[in-house]
Design a protein around this motif. Structure first.
Motif, PDB file in Angstrom:
ATOM      1  N   ALA A  79       0.837  -1.200   0.000  1.00 41.56           N
ATOM      2  CA  ALA A  79       0.000   0.000   0.000  1.00 41.56           C
ATOM      3  C   ALA A  79       0.874   1.253   0.000  1.00 41.56           C
ATOM      4  CB  ALA A  79      -0.923  -0.001   1.213  1.00 41.56           C
ATOM      5  N   GLU A  80       1.933   1.232   0.794  1.00 36.68           N
ATOM      6  CA  GLU A  80       2.856   2.373   0.837  1.00 36.68           C
ATOM      7  C   GLU A  80       3.518   2.566  -0.528  1.00 36.68           C
ATOM      8  OE1 GLU A  80       4.835   5.627   2.191  1.00 36.68           O
ATOM      9  OE2 GLU A  80       3.286   4.507   3.255  1.00 36.68           O
ATOM     10  N   LYS A  81       3.918   1.466  -1.140  1.00 35.57           N
ATOM     11  CA  LYS A  81       4.543   1.533  -2.461  1.00 35.57           C
ATOM     12  C   LYS A  81       3.566   2.098  -3.485  1.00 35.57           C
ATOM     13  CE  LYS A  81       7.589  -1.576  -4.882  1.00 35.57           C
ATOM     14  NZ  LYS A  81       7.902  -2.991  -5.144  1.00 35.57           N
ATOM     15  N   ALA A  82       2.312   1.642  -3.422  1.00 30.24           N
ATOM     16  CA  ALA A  82       1.287   2.133  -4.352  1.00 30.24           C
ATOM     17  C   ALA A  82       1.043   3.623  -4.130  1.00 30.24           C
ATOM     18  CB  ALA A  82      -0.005   1.348  -4.180  1.00 30.24           C
ATOM     19  N   MET A  83       1.025   4.049  -2.881  1.00 38.46           N
ATOM     20  CA  MET A  83       0.827   5.477  -2.582  1.00 38.46           C
ATOM     21  C   MET A  83       1.992   6.297  -3.143  1.00 38.46           C
ATOM     22  SD  MET A  83      -2.015   6.059  -1.079  1.00 38.46           S
ATOM     23  CE  MET A  83      -1.792   7.605  -0.256  1.00 38.46           C
ATOM     24  N   GLN A  84       3.209   5.796  -2.977  1.00 38.64           N
ATOM     25  CA  GLN A  84       4.377   6.511  -3.501  1.00 38.64           C
ATOM     26  C   GLN A  84       4.322   6.590  -5.023  1.00 38.64           C
ATOM     27  OE1 GLN A  84       7.691   4.391  -1.856  1.00 38.64           O
ATOM     28  NE2 GLN A  84       7.560   5.412   0.123  1.00 38.64           N
ATOM     29  N   GLU A  85       3.929   5.491  -5.660  1.00 40.84           N
ATOM     30  CA  GLU A  85       3.811   5.489  -7.110  1.00 40.84           C
ATOM     31  C   GLU A  85       2.717   6.446  -7.565  1.00 40.84           C
ATOM     32  OE1 GLU A  85       3.227   1.461  -8.326  1.00 40.84           O
ATOM     33  OE2 GLU A  85       5.270   0.870  -7.824  1.00 40.84           O
ATOM     34  N   ALA A  86       1.594   6.468  -6.838  1.00 40.80           N
ATOM     35  CA  ALA A  86       0.508   7.381  -7.180  1.00 40.80           C
ATOM     36  C   ALA A  86       0.970   8.828  -7.023  1.00 40.80           C
ATOM     37  CB  ALA A  86      -0.716   7.109  -6.312  1.00 40.80           C
ATOM     38  N   LYS A  91       2.654  13.848  -9.500  1.00 37.89           N
ATOM     39  CA  LYS A  91       3.663  14.888  -9.716  1.00 37.89           C
ATOM     40  C   LYS A  91       4.052  14.970 -11.188  1.00 37.89           C
ATOM     41  CE  LYS A  91       5.646  14.797  -5.101  1.00 37.89           C
ATOM     42  NZ  LYS A  91       6.805  14.447  -4.275  1.00 37.89           N
ATOM     43  N   ALA A  92       4.205  13.810 -11.822  1.00 33.66           N
ATOM     44  CA  ALA A  92       4.555  13.788 -13.242  1.00 33.66           C
ATOM     45  C   ALA A  92       3.432  14.402 -14.076  1.00 33.66           C
ATOM     46  CB  ALA A  92       4.834  12.365 -13.700  1.00 33.66           C
ATOM     47  N   ALA A  93       2.183  14.091 -13.717  1.00 31.64           N
ATOM     48  CA  ALA A  93       1.051  14.660 -14.454  1.00 31.64           C
ATOM     49  C   ALA A  93       0.997  16.174 -14.258  1.00 31.64           C
ATOM     50  CB  ALA A  93      -0.253  14.014 -13.996  1.00 31.64           C
ATOM     51  N   ASP A  94       1.223  16.631 -13.032  1.00 31.33           N
ATOM     52  CA  ASP A  94       1.239  18.077 -12.771  1.00 31.33           C
ATOM     53  C   ASP A  94       2.355  18.755 -13.568  1.00 31.33           C
ATOM     54  OD1 ASP A  94      -0.890  17.745 -11.052  1.00 31.33           O
ATOM     55  OD2 ASP A  94       0.321  17.853  -9.216  1.00 31.33           O
ATOM     56  N   GLN A  95       3.514  18.133 -13.570  1.00 31.72           N
ATOM     57  CA  GLN A  95       4.648  18.696 -14.313  1.00 31.72           C
ATOM     58  C   GLN A  95       4.346  18.731 -15.799  1.00 31.72           C
ATOM     59  OE1 GLN A  95       7.426  20.092 -13.024  1.00 31.72           O
ATOM     60  NE2 GLN A  95       7.941  20.672 -15.098  1.00 31.72           N
ATOM     61  N   ALA A  97       1.390  18.936 -17.156  1.00 24.91           N
ATOM     62  CA  ALA A  97       0.402  19.994 -17.379  1.00 24.91           C
ATOM     63  C   ALA A  97       1.089  21.362 -17.371  1.00 24.91           C
ATOM     64  CB  ALA A  97      -0.684  19.937 -16.312  1.00 24.91           C
ATOM     65  N   ARG A  98       2.014  21.572 -16.432  1.00 24.67           N
ATOM     66  CA  ARG A  98       2.749  22.836 -16.395  1.00 24.67           C
ATOM     67  C   ARG A  98       3.578  23.013 -17.656  1.00 24.67           C
ATOM     68  NH1 ARG A  98       3.374  21.497 -10.887  1.00 24.67           N
ATOM     69  NH2 ARG A  98       5.404  20.586 -11.277  1.00 24.67           N
ATOM     70  N   ASP A  99       4.201  21.916 -18.104  1.00 21.61           N
ATOM     71  CA  ASP A  99       5.016  21.985 -19.322  1.00 21.61           C
ATOM     72  C   ASP A  99       4.152  22.328 -20.531  1.00 21.61           C
ATOM     73  OD1 ASP A  99       7.231  21.366 -17.829  1.00 21.61           O
ATOM     74  OD2 ASP A  99       7.348  19.265 -18.498  1.00 21.61           O
ATOM     75  N   VAL A 100       2.983  21.710 -20.634  1.00 24.70           N
ATOM     76  CA  VAL A 100       2.087  21.988 -21.759  1.00 24.70           C
ATOM     77  C   VAL A 100       1.635  23.440 -21.703  1.00 24.70           C
ATOM     78  CG1 VAL A 100      -0.220  21.492 -22.683  1.00 24.70           C
ATOM     79  CG2 VAL A 100       1.335  19.614 -22.122  1.00 24.70           C
ATOM     80  N   THR A 101       1.283  23.907 -20.513  1.00 22.23           N
ATOM     81  CA  THR A 101       0.860  25.304 -20.366  1.00 22.23           C
ATOM     82  C   THR A 101       2.000  26.237 -20.734  1.00 22.23           C
ATOM     83  OG1 THR A 101      -0.621  24.643 -18.582  1.00 22.23           O
ATOM     84  CG2 THR A 101      -0.095  26.977 -18.734  1.00 22.23           C
ATOM     85  N   SER A 102       3.182  25.934 -20.261  1.00 25.06           N
ATOM     86  CA  SER A 102       4.346  26.766 -20.561  1.00 25.06           C
ATOM     87  C   SER A 102       4.624  26.781 -22.064  1.00 25.06           C
ATOM     88  CB  SER A 102       5.562  26.254 -19.797  1.00 25.06           C
ATOM     89  OG  SER A 102       6.714  26.956 -20.161  1.00 25.06           O
TER      90      SER A 102
END
Length: 122
Positions: A79-86, A91-95, A97-102
């Motif tokens: 569960a901890e591993k899954a949470m870290q992966e999530a 974070k990758a999705a946010d980055q 999205a920021r990259d696309v916006t930029s």
């Protein structure tokens, strides 16, 4: 000059009868099934068997508890591993999205500069 004397038939019969008598006396000397000593030994054997079964059951319970704890720990780790992966994926999705916006903003600024240059040339 033979030092040994061969036993006669009667002597062998008497020796065999004496041996049978000794065995019979030995058998008769054994206590019967209703003798208190025999009953006590049987009770002690039953108690030992019961105690052995109890110990075996306790070992099985301890093994099952250990296996349950191990499974619980494994599930918690997963569960901890899954949470870290999530979190990493978020974070990758946010980055991204920021990259696309930029990139979109950069393209819009570049297009605006191009349009301004074209407008100045006309």
């Amino acid at each position: 000059m033979s030092g040994t004397r061969e036993k006669g038939f009667n002597e062998r019969l008497n020796a065999a009868a004496e041996a049978r008598k000794v065995q019979l006396d030995k058998f008769r000397a054994k206590p019967g099934p209703d003798d208190p000593a025999v009953v006590e030994r049987q009770a002690a054997r039953r108690a030992a068997v019961i105690a052995r079964d109890v110990r075996a059951a306790e070992r099985k319970i301890a093994k099952a508890q250990l296996a349950a704890k191990e499974a619980e720990r494994y599930a918690a780790e997963q569960a901890e591993k899954a949470m870290q992966e999530a979190d990493a994926l978020q974070k990758a999705a946010d980055q991204a999205a920021r990259d696309v916006t930029s990139l979109t903003e950069q393209k819009a600024a570049r297009d605006a500069r191009y349009a301004a240059r074209k407008a100045r040339q006309r």
